[in-house]
Design an enzyme around this catalytic site. Structure first.
Site, PDB file in Angstrom:
ATOM      1  N   ARG A 168       0.840  -1.210   0.000  1.00 44.09           N
ATOM      2  CA  ARG A 168       0.000   0.000   0.000  1.00 44.09           C
ATOM      3  C   ARG A 168       0.873   1.257   0.000  1.00 44.09           C
ATOM      4  O   ARG A 168       0.570   2.247   0.657  1.00 44.09           O
ATOM      5  CB  ARG A 168      -0.965   0.024   1.194  1.00 44.09           C
ATOM      6  N   SER A 242     -11.451  -1.257   2.995  1.00 41.91           N
ATOM      7  CA  SER A 242     -10.603  -1.599   4.148  1.00 41.91           C
ATOM      8  C   SER A 242      -9.992  -0.324   4.727  1.00 41.91           C
ATOM      9  O   SER A 242      -9.318   0.411   4.013  1.00 41.91           O
ATOM     10  CB  SER A 242      -9.491  -2.548   3.718  1.00 41.91           C
ATOM     11  N   GLU A 338      -5.401   3.029   6.105  1.00 48.62           N
ATOM     12  CA  GLU A 338      -5.122   3.096   4.666  1.00 48.62           C
ATOM     13  C   GLU A 338      -5.466   4.479   4.102  1.00 48.62           C
ATOM     14  O   GLU A 338      -4.678   5.031   3.342  1.00 48.62           O
ATOM     15  CB  GLU A 338      -5.918   2.019   3.917  1.00 48.62           C
TER      16      GLU A 338
END
Length: 342
Positions: A168, A242, A338
């Site tokens: 990520r 998420s 995130e």
């Protein structure tokens, strides 16, 4: 220069973030060509403003109004730009919807991105986050991208190495943050396609469909079914998919946790580290389905924070902090969000 650009002031971003939180941009400009970015850079007033490059708005949490210029990427276009014995090369513009682009590749019998079906957001944002799901990440199919550099005013092409992809993560979150705008991305889709179905969710879904030798289209359909069950539709319940990254720990840390929690969900990584399932950790702390005012944790997936209606970005951030504190206290593991908080 600015007067020729269709800038809107005091612009509501509620419909441009998937959490659906209320926040205004001081100035807002839909970008439909690279030339418009040159115009922005050439205008002293606009160039001096804080900038936010917005795609699908699925990876941000707006905790307050944005005091500068929002550049909303709406450049469109998908084309096959070449092929060799290994791959077919497909270029998509930054403003294309990610899921619709994946569907386009499957309709053209080009496998490789099917595991990334139904991920919210835009093509331009995908490499910034190095999005991933079910064993595949952007970096596995990435070839090159074109960017506009606000520092130099030039367009540049970056290859995979230059993007410095991590979990990520990419160079766009570090050295090129606040200066690079992704214009298009070219993917190398393998001609010798092989299914990537090592995740239990996917194998179980295919088994339920009685599919033993899945095509790329079969896997795409399975992933869509799984994500639809697990994740709320942002058009119905505000969310950003998420919310936390799966934490990465050492084998030693994993073993210590397993001694106390034999059910610990963990995945060994190629580099020797171990990835833990953030959703499992949150679930163990009793957060699944809980609410703090209008902000809450989704009933079907503890990894997803939701806006049940009328939550502010600050409400969601406060809930996230409470979850982080609980997980840290119980497991001595730090959860990292995130989405980017603004």
């Amino acid at each position: 220069m600015a007067h020729s650009l269709p800038i809107q002031y005091d612009f509501s971003l509620r419909n441009h973030n998937t959490f659906g939180v209320e926040a205004n941009a001081h100035a807002y400009l839909p970008i439909t060509s690279a030339a418009m970015l040159v115009d922005v850079k050439s205008d002293a007033t606009l160039a001096a403003m804080p900038r936010l490059v917005l795609g699908g708005g699925s990876n941000i949490l707006l905790t307050k109004d944005f005091p500068g210029l929002v550049l909303h990427m709406e450049i469109k276009g998908i084309e096959i730009v070449g092929e060799d014995e290994d791959a077919t090369y497909v270029r998509a513009a930054a403003g294309e919807n990610w899921h619709q682009f994946v569907q386009w590749t499957l309709q053209h019998n080009l496998g490789g991105l099917e595991n990334l079906s139904l991920i919210p957001g835009s093509v331009g944002a995908a490499p910034i986050q190095n999005i991933g799901a079910y064993g595949i990440e952007i970096k596995d199919r990435f070839h090159t991208l074109t960017l506009f550099d606000f520092e130099t005013g030039e367009q540049t092409t970056l290859d995979k190495a230059a993007c410095m992809f991590g979990y990520r993560d990419s160079v766009f979150k570090h050295r090129l943050r606040d200066r690079a705008v992704v214009l298009d991305v070219t993917f190398a889709l393998p001609k010798k396609w092989q299914s990537a179905i090592r995740y239990a969710d996917v194998t179980q879904e295919l088994a339920a469909r009685k599919i033993t030798e899945p095509t790329a289209q079969d896997i795409g359909a399975a992933v869509i079914a799984i994500r639809t069950r697990k994740l709320p539709d942002p058009a119905v319940i505000g969310n950003a998919g998420s919310f936390f990254k799966n934490p990465v720990v050492t084998p030693l840390q994993r073993d210590a946790l397993l001694a106390t929690y034999p059910q610990l969900v963990n995945y060994a990584q190629p580099d020797g580290s171990v990835k833990l399932a953030a959703g499992w950790l949150i679930d163990q702390c009793g957060w699944k389905g809980k609410s703090a005012g209008a902000a809450g944790v989704y009933e079907n997936q503890a990894l997803v924070l939701v806006n049940r209606g009328g939550a502010s970005g600050a409400d969601i951030a406060q809930l996230a902090a409470a979850i982080q504190a609980d997980v840290a206290q119980r497991f001595d593991v730090q959860l990292e969000p995130e989405p980017i908080f603004l």
